[in-house]
Design an enzyme around this catalytic site. Structure first.
Site, PDB file in Angstrom:
ATOM      1  N   MET A 147      -1.116 136.262 151.742  1.00 13.74           N
ATOM      2  CA  MET A 147      -2.292 135.531 151.260  1.00 13.74           C
ATOM      3  C   MET A 147      -3.471 135.968 152.110  1.00 13.74           C
ATOM      4  O   MET A 147      -3.989 135.231 152.949  1.00 13.74           O
ATOM      5  CB  MET A 147      -2.040 134.025 151.360  1.00 13.74           C
ATOM      6  CG  MET A 147      -1.006 133.527 150.378  1.00 13.74           C
ATOM      7  SD  MET A 147      -0.478 131.823 150.674  1.00 13.74           S
ATOM      8  CE  MET A 147       1.010 132.118 151.646  1.00 13.74           C
ATOM      9  N   ASP A 179       6.747 129.378 143.428  1.00 12.87           N
ATOM     10  CA  ASP A 179       6.464 128.894 144.776  1.00 12.87           C
ATOM     11  C   ASP A 179       5.481 127.741 144.684  1.00 12.87           C
ATOM     12  O   ASP A 179       4.361 127.908 144.190  1.00 12.87           O
ATOM     13  CB  ASP A 179       5.876 130.037 145.612  1.00 12.87           C
ATOM     14  CG  ASP A 179       5.533 129.632 147.033  1.00 12.87           C
ATOM     15  OD1 ASP A 179       5.830 128.488 147.428  1.00 12.87           O
ATOM     16  OD2 ASP A 179       4.965 130.465 147.756  1.00 12.87           O
ATOM     17  N   MET A 229       2.567 131.079 141.447  1.00  9.79           N
ATOM     18  CA  MET A 229       2.251 129.932 142.291  1.00  9.79           C
ATOM     19  C   MET A 229       2.153 128.671 141.440  1.00  9.79           C
ATOM     20  O   MET A 229       1.416 128.640 140.448  1.00  9.79           O
ATOM     21  CB  MET A 229       0.929 130.144 143.030  1.00  9.79           C
ATOM     22  CG  MET A 229       0.931 131.293 144.033  1.00  9.79           C
ATOM     23  SD  MET A 229       2.134 131.097 145.362  1.00  9.79           S
ATOM     24  CE  MET A 229       1.583 129.560 146.127  1.00  9.79           C
ATOM     25  N   ASP A 242       5.092 132.988 154.721  1.00 14.33           N
ATOM     26  CA  ASP A 242       3.763 132.702 154.191  1.00 14.33           C
ATOM     27  C   ASP A 242       2.725 133.217 155.176  1.00 14.33           C
ATOM     28  O   ASP A 242       2.462 132.585 156.219  1.00 14.33           O
ATOM     29  CB  ASP A 242       3.588 131.199 153.974  1.00 14.33           C
ATOM     30  CG  ASP A 242       4.398 130.691 152.801  1.00 14.33           C
ATOM     31  OD1 ASP A 242       4.160 131.177 151.682  1.00 14.33           O
ATOM     32  OD2 ASP A 242       5.266 129.822 152.997  1.00 14.33           O
ATOM     33  N   GLY A 245      -2.117 128.097 150.385  1.00 13.82           N
ATOM     34  CA  GLY A 245      -2.835 127.793 151.629  1.00 13.82           C
ATOM     35  C   GLY A 245      -2.297 126.626 152.409  1.00 13.82           C
ATOM     36  O   GLY A 245      -2.579 126.500 153.599  1.00 13.82           O
ATOM     37  N   PHE A 246      -1.496 125.771 151.784  1.00 15.66           N
ATOM     38  CA  PHE A 246      -0.956 124.592 152.461  1.00 15.66           C
ATOM     39  C   PHE A 246       0.472 124.341 151.973  1.00 15.66           C
ATOM     40  O   PHE A 246       0.778 124.557 150.798  1.00 15.66           O
ATOM     41  CB  PHE A 246      -1.795 123.342 152.166  1.00 15.66           C
ATOM     42  CG  PHE A 246      -3.229 123.437 152.600  1.00 15.66           C
ATOM     43  CD1 PHE A 246      -3.595 123.092 153.887  1.00 15.66           C
ATOM     44  CD2 PHE A 246      -4.195 123.886 151.725  1.00 15.66           C
ATOM     45  CE1 PHE A 246      -4.922 123.179 154.289  1.00 15.66           C
ATOM     46  CE2 PHE A 246      -5.529 123.985 152.110  1.00 15.66           C
ATOM     47  CZ  PHE A 246      -5.887 123.628 153.400  1.00 15.66           C
ATOM     48  N   GLY A 247       1.315 123.848 152.858  1.00 18.68           N
ATOM     49  CA  GLY A 247       2.640 123.411 152.461  1.00 18.68           C
ATOM     50  C   GLY A 247       2.613 121.977 151.985  1.00 18.68           C
ATOM     51  O   GLY A 247       1.658 121.236 152.227  1.00 18.68           O
ATOM     52  N   GLY A 248       3.669 121.563 151.294  1.00 25.40           N
ATOM     53  CA  GLY A 248       3.835 120.160 150.914  1.00 25.40           C
ATOM     54  C   GLY A 248       2.951 119.678 149.788  1.00 25.40           C
ATOM     55  O   GLY A 248       2.743 118.469 149.641  1.00 25.40           O
ATOM     56  N   HIS A 290       4.750 137.125 151.932  1.00 29.52           N
ATOM     57  CA  HIS A 290       3.796 136.701 150.908  1.00 29.52           C
ATOM     58  C   HIS A 290       2.412 136.767 151.547  1.00 29.52           C
ATOM     59  O   HIS A 290       2.020 135.880 152.309  1.00 29.52           O
ATOM     60  CB  HIS A 290       4.146 135.280 150.450  1.00 29.52           C
ATOM     61  CG  HIS A 290       3.177 134.677 149.500  1.00 29.52           C
ATOM     62  ND1 HIS A 290       3.260 133.353 149.117  1.00 29.52           N
ATOM     63  CD2 HIS A 290       2.103 135.190 148.849  1.00 29.52           C
ATOM     64  CE1 HIS A 290       2.278 133.077 148.275  1.00 29.52           C
ATOM     65  NE2 HIS A 290       1.565 134.171 148.107  1.00 29.52           N
ATOM     66  N   MET A 330      -0.962 133.886 156.066  1.00 30.66           N
ATOM     67  CA  MET A 330      -2.301 133.418 155.705  1.00 30.66           C
ATOM     68  C   MET A 330      -3.312 133.918 156.731  1.00 30.66           C
ATOM     69  O   MET A 330      -3.044 133.917 157.934  1.00 30.66           O
ATOM     70  CB  MET A 330      -2.330 131.883 155.656  1.00 30.66           C
ATOM     71  CG  MET A 330      -1.271 131.267 154.758  1.00 30.66           C
ATOM     72  SD  MET A 330      -1.387 129.459 154.735  1.00 30.66           S
ATOM     73  CE  MET A 330       0.126 129.031 153.871  1.00 30.66           C
ATOM     74  N   HIS A 332      11.218 133.481 153.254  1.00 28.88           N
ATOM     75  CA  HIS A 332       9.872 133.650 152.699  1.00 28.88           C
ATOM     76  C   HIS A 332       8.838 133.391 153.788  1.00 28.88           C
ATOM     77  O   HIS A 332       8.736 132.276 154.309  1.00 28.88           O
ATOM     78  CB  HIS A 332       9.684 132.666 151.537  1.00 28.88           C
ATOM     79  CG  HIS A 332       8.426 132.863 150.770  1.00 28.88           C
ATOM     80  ND1 HIS A 332       8.346 133.721 149.688  1.00 28.88           N
ATOM     81  CD2 HIS A 332       7.189 132.314 150.911  1.00 28.88           C
ATOM     82  CE1 HIS A 332       7.117 133.680 149.195  1.00 28.88           C
ATOM     83  NE2 HIS A 332       6.393 132.840 149.923  1.00 28.88           N
ATOM     84  N   SER A 354      10.571 128.820 152.431  1.00 31.20           N
ATOM     85  CA  SER A 354       9.398 129.045 153.275  1.00 31.20           C
ATOM     86  C   SER A 354       9.684 128.467 154.654  1.00 31.20           C
ATOM     87  O   SER A 354      10.247 127.378 154.780  1.00 31.20           O
ATOM     88  CB  SER A 354       8.182 128.338 152.675  1.00 31.20           C
ATOM     89  OG  SER A 354       7.127 128.283 153.616  1.00 31.20           O
TER      90      SER A 354
END
Length: 222
Positions: free
Chosen positions: A69, A175, A138, A36, A143-146, A67, A38, A34, A9
């Site tokens: 979202m 993921d 998932m 993301d 909606g958020f990384g980390g 991806h 959103m 990848h 990502s």
């Protein structure tokens, strides 16, 4: 046996030099990029539009996967195919007519992917596997990384069994919270493609990070 692939990502990347970051990820041995995407509605954050993806396409030869979202995946999918994404993934939870959405992506000339949030049962996608090239499970809420990894081994195993029983030509991707340790149990369960964002970007030597992730997955799986 399907090859192990690492698909980073780019959320943790330096967006001021995103093209260079992507080129460096390819040079480090990553297999895909990848994206993301959103929309601020399906998930809280707002991230990457198709123009950004298109501007980065000349920086790498490896596949781009979007991806989505988003709540309007049918409208967004053609934009990301046009931007250079070879794979477009949509959420089962966001598509009213999921079979049609996946079929339309394939008709655009891209590979289709269906994404399952942590709470969504695996059998939700049982009747769309004929129009699916990828299943993305998932292991965090999107909606958020980390975020912290949610262990969903039995869900990965169920998807793997459905794919194998049906004789489908499908990659199983995970993921969320994927690092050098969590990748092992996902590989054992049947996944072969791994999205790693924060964990991979923690390595000073990205090539060493990719090698460790791949090595751990390859060693762990049956």
């Amino acid at each position: 046996m399907r090859p192990i692939e690492i698909s980073p990502s780019v959320l943790p990347a330096d967006f001021a030099r995103l093209g260079d970051e992507i080129a460096a990820l390819e040079a480090a041995g990553c297999d895909r990029i990848h994206w993301d995407v959103m929309d601020g509605v399906f998930v809280p954050n707002l991230t990457i539009g198709p123009d950004v993806v298109k501007s980065c396409r000349p920086f790498a030869d490896i596949a781009f996967e979007a991806h989505l979202m988003v709540v309007n995946a049918d409208e967004m999918a053609p934009l990301y195919v046009d931007a250079g994404c070879e794979v477009v993934m949509v959420h089962a939870e966001a598509c009213t007519h999921l079979h049609r959405s996946l079929d339309n992506i394939q008709k655009l000339g891209a590979k289709s992917g269906v994404v399952l949030n942590p709470h969504t049962p695996a059998d939700t996608i049982q009747h769309v596997l004929d129009v699916t090239d990828h299943v993305l499970i998932m292991t965090v809420n999107p909606g958020f990384g980390g975020q912290t990894y949610i262990p969903l081994v039995s869900k990965i195993e169920t998807v793997k069994q459905m794919v194998d029983t049906g004789g489908h030509d499908i990659d199983i991707e995970v993921d969320g919270g994927i690092n050098a340790e969590t990748i092992k149990e996902c590989a054992v369960a049947g996944a072969n493609v791994f999205v790693s964002g924060s964990a991979l970007f923690c390595y000073d030597d990205r090539a060493a990070g990719v090698a460790e992730l791949k090595g751990n997955a390859e060693t762990a799986r049956p």
